[in-house]
Scaffold this active site. Structure first.
Site, PDB file in Angstrom:
ATOM      1  N   THR A  85      36.205  -2.305  25.020  1.00  0.00           N
ATOM      2  CA  THR A  85      36.294  -2.372  23.570  1.00  0.00           C
ATOM      3  C   THR A  85      35.261  -1.419  22.997  1.00  0.00           C
ATOM      4  O   THR A  85      34.093  -1.446  23.380  1.00  0.00           O
ATOM      5  CB  THR A  85      36.032  -3.802  23.062  1.00  0.00           C
ATOM      6  OG1 THR A  85      36.987  -4.684  23.660  1.00  0.00           O
ATOM      7  CG2 THR A  85      36.172  -3.869  21.555  1.00  0.00           C
ATOM      8  N   GLY A  98      32.099  -3.879  24.427  1.00  0.00           N
ATOM      9  CA  GLY A  98      32.301  -4.865  25.489  1.00  0.00           C
ATOM     10  C   GLY A  98      33.192  -4.282  26.564  1.00  0.00           C
ATOM     11  O   GLY A  98      33.842  -3.248  26.380  1.00  0.00           O
ATOM     12  N   GLY A 134      35.670  -5.460  30.283  1.00  0.00           N
ATOM     13  CA  GLY A 134      36.257  -6.499  31.118  1.00  0.00           C
ATOM     14  C   GLY A 134      37.051  -5.857  32.228  1.00  0.00           C
ATOM     15  O   GLY A 134      37.032  -4.629  32.423  1.00  0.00           O
ATOM     16  N   GLY A 135      37.754  -6.686  32.982  1.00  0.00           N
ATOM     17  CA  GLY A 135      38.491  -6.180  34.129  1.00  0.00           C
ATOM     18  C   GLY A 135      39.690  -5.324  33.764  1.00  0.00           C
ATOM     19  O   GLY A 135      40.167  -4.556  34.586  1.00  0.00           O
ATOM     20  N   ASP A 160      39.343 -19.198  22.510  1.00  0.00           N
ATOM     21  CA  ASP A 160      38.002 -18.730  22.916  1.00  0.00           C
ATOM     22  C   ASP A 160      37.035 -18.767  21.732  1.00  0.00           C
ATOM     23  O   ASP A 160      36.270 -17.819  21.509  1.00  0.00           O
ATOM     24  CB  ASP A 160      38.079 -17.313  23.495  1.00  0.00           C
ATOM     25  CG  ASP A 160      36.857 -16.981  24.354  1.00  0.00           C
ATOM     26  OD1 ASP A 160      36.143 -17.922  24.744  1.00  0.00           O
ATOM     27  OD2 ASP A 160      36.632 -15.789  24.626  1.00  0.00           O
TER      28      ASP A 160
END
Length: 710
Positions: A24, A17, A19-20, A139
């Site tokens: 991962t 994964g 993100g900003g 989450d």
């Protein structure tokens, strides 16, 4: 970075994964041959000064202690290691070999009630432990619940440590507004407001279970306009006891929910101890056999035998009476549906059918007149920023202009400088072939996000989208007002700039001064009851957004490719070039009619939506593609009444139950096929209301005939 060795120990295998703030990875621990696979989470600080890194280390120490405590639970990944290398921070956790719940769920595959209760108990047991550590997950969703292959138990992953650290760092060092952890549809209102509670996790778990029972994404569910509670109950075949528990878990206001995971477990225990609910059965199915031989049966036979036979009326009389009955039933049902439409009760299902029609249409492919320069997560990681600097943007515009595009559209807000290079960017924005954006907002007194200072009004366009109550983007706003001043949309500015050399410019229509005409085409604005809408907010000047494709409607290149000069000039010359972010961290993503047709949630970036709008305008003006049209209200009422008459006539003339059912099904197929074929020619006709009219009028006529026979 793949195949590299971190700390001379962890070999990166693949990306799980991004993100900003980092990525991962699935990795192999070369020093642990028994359990080699692990998960490595990377955090890339956006600054490298010592004060920033000191704050990052302090926050990481706190997160590490939390993850070490949580990792003691058998259904939470074990925390393995933490280290800093080359100014970047890394967390190492156990890899869970299994399948996410999100991959198990689909509209065609739902959990049974027993499986849903098992899921609830499994995850609630984890939450009891997590909350006892004074931690809120924030989450919980299907993709963060992994069914472990070894024992079939669910493991709760992604406690968001890296994102939380990034958020706190921005807050402490730059005082910027940040978006809390959570996913749309699973996040309750108090968490969105930045005040999560333990019952916020209970809400998210409840929404996850409801999705597993209904097969419907949370964002596709309607909400009660008075209470805000979601309406899902009719889509799940479950007991009233479990339904009550789930309703309380997902109450809109946190004070009305279960306040702890233990309370939910106790409610499930009481549900298991409760007796089965009784089921009402028809008396004819439970009548004792002896009663069938009672003398009353003989009396019933004699009554039947002695009943005089009614004379058969001639066919003209029967036809006349049938027409009267069918007409009365059709008028009554049509009037009822007209009232329901007026109250917007049928708007949601009509919009759902509209979305299906959009998804079923052929894909028109890419528009060769457009080019999208996307700012992806990879670009942001390369630039080591949450958004490109003004200098980078200015360089991209300068390089693109060398290739002679017809117009460049910058879909990035630059009301505030993003140094370095603000002066360079403002110089580029002065060119006549560059259009930039602002945000109108509610249009009362001031802009939500003002335009860059010094850009003339004719090179500004607003980027506001009219979003439907179900959060789906189906319409395009061409003109809007702010403080009494009229502005053009970003997409309309780009399209008209492209069309200008062809002599096509917007003007007042010959048929109405309030209607825009482009070439020979009138862009008739929407009214509040257009198509399946009944209470549409038609403020401004709106048309239906005719999506060209579920995918980006134009060729795409990345921001860094343009910076590095890796773009074919032929892709740019005489094109409409749009620059904007497609990165998920940019939060510029929207639900479209294509979203509910995906097994996973599907969002479209704002710059891609603008490209869809530009392509639509160009296709209408140059290719003869029609705008989506609809009949006036009186014609739609006749359409509904016609199908009501068809259903009533079938019920009157077809007396055999099986033939009547098959005939009704056949008519419904004809209705669906007709409305879809018309939709492929840009016509949007009601389909839900005629279907209800067809069935309800038929049932009414059959009921009347049965009553008459009695």
């Amino acid at each position: 970075m793949l195949e590299s060795l971190l700390r001379k120990r962890y070999k990166l295998v693949s990306v799980l994964g991004a993100g900003g703030f980092g990525q991962t990875y699935l990795a192999e621990d070369t020093e642990n041959p028994e359990l080699p696979r692990c998960v490595v989470k990377q955090f890339k600080p956006v600054k490298d000064d010592q004060q920033f890194l000191s704050i990052a280390r302090r926050l990481f120490d706190t997160e590490v202690k939390m993850l070490e405590q949580l990792g003691q639970h058998p259904q939470i990944p074990t925390f393995l290691n933490f280290f800093e290398e080359n100014g970047e921070f890394y967390l190492v956790q156990e890899f869970i070999d299994g399948q996410p719940l999100s991959e198990e769920l689909s509209p065609a595959h739902r959990l049974t009630e027993a499986e849903a209760i098992e899921l609830l108990r499994d995850v609630l047991g984890i939450l009891v432990f997590v909350h006892s550590q004074q931690v809120i997950h924030r989450d919980i969703k299907p993709s963060n619940l992994i069914r472990r292959k070894a024992d079939g138990q669910f493991v709760l992953i992604d406690f968001g440590a890296v994102k939380e650290i990034g958020t706190q760092l921005l807050s402490e060092t730059e005082q910027k507004f940040t978006v809390g952890i959570g996913t749309q549809g699973y996040t309750p209102s108090e968490q969105l407001a930045g005040r999560p509670r333990y019952c916020s996790d209970i809400y998210a778990l409840g929404m996850t279970v409801i999705q597993s029972l209904t097969g419907t994404q949370p964002t596709q569910l309607l909400a009660d306009p008075e209470t805000g509670d979601l309406l899902w109950q009719t889509q799940a075949m479950i007991s009233s006891g479990l339904r009550s528990i789930l309703e309380k878990m997902v109450r809109y206001h946190f004070s009305q929910r279960y306040q702890s995971a233990q309370e939910v477990l106790q409610a499930l225990d009481r549900l298991a101890e409760a007796p089965l609910e009784s089921t009402m059965m028809p008396s004819s199915l439970v009548m004792p056999t002896a009663l069938l031989h009672h003398p009353i049966a003989d009396q019933m036979d004699r009554t039947i035998v002695d009943t005089p036979v009614r004379p058969v009326k001639n066919w003209r009389s029967q036809l006349r009476k049938g027409i009267q009955i069918v007409a009365v039933a059709a008028v009554a049902v049509t009037g009822l549906l007209a009232g329901l439409r007026q109250m917007a009760w049928l708007e949601a299902p009509e919009l759902a059918v509209y979305d299906h029609w959009v998804r079923w249409r052929p894909d028109a492919g890419i528009d060769p007149r457009l080019l999208i320069v996307e700012i992806s997560e990879s670009d942001l990681q390369t630039l080591r920023r949450g958004t490109p600097s003004d200098r980078d943007v200015a360089q991209v515009i300068q390089k693109l202009r060398q290739y002679q595009p017809r117009v460049i559209g910058l879909d990035l807000h630059r009301d505030l400088p993003q140094e370095p290079g603000h002066a360079e960017l403002m110089q580029q924005l002065q060119f006549a072939d560059v259009i930039t954006i602002m945000k109108l907002g509610n249009g009362q007194s001031k802009f939500d996000i003002p335009p860059p200072a010094g850009v003339p009004p004719e090179r500004l366009g607003f980027n506001d989208f009219p979003i439907d109550p179900d959060n789906v983007l189906r319409r395009s706003l061409l003109y809007g007002t702010n403080a009494g001043q009229r502005f053009s949309s970003f997409s309309l500015r780009l399209a008209t700039r492209y069309l200008k050399p062809s002599g096509l410019i917007p003007k007042r229509s010959d048929r109405s001064a309030e209607v825009m005409q482009l070439g020979d085409v009138n862009f008739w604005p929407l009214n509040p009851s257009f198509g399946g809408y009944q209470q549409l907010d038609a403020a401004g000047y709106q048309v239906m957004l005719n999506y060209r494709s579920p995918k980006p409607p134009a060729r795409q290149v990345t921001f860094t490719q343009v910076l590095n000069g890796q773009v074919d000039p032929a892709w740019v010359k005489d094109k409409v070039v749009l620059i904007g972010t497609t990165a998920a961290s940019g939060k510029d993503l929207f639900y479209t009619p294509f979203s509910s047709g995906k097994s996973e949630e599907h969002l479209m970036a704002g710059v891609v939506v603008h490209a869809q709008m530009v392509s639509q305008i160009l296709s209408v003006a140059l290719d003869g593609t029609p705008l989506i049209w609809a009949w006036p209200d009186w014609a739609e009422l006749l359409w509904i009444g016609g199908w009501a008459m068809a259903g009533g006539s079938l019920a009157w003339f077809v007396r055999h139950p099986f033939l009547f059912i098959m005939g009704t099904a056949g008519m419904l197929i004809v209705l669906v096929g007709t409305t879809f074929i018309i939709f492929t020619h840009a016509g949007w006709l009601p389909s839900v209301a005629p279907a209800i009219a067809l069935v309800l009028t038929g049932v009414t006529v059959v009921s009347w005939r049965s009553y008459q026979l009695e």
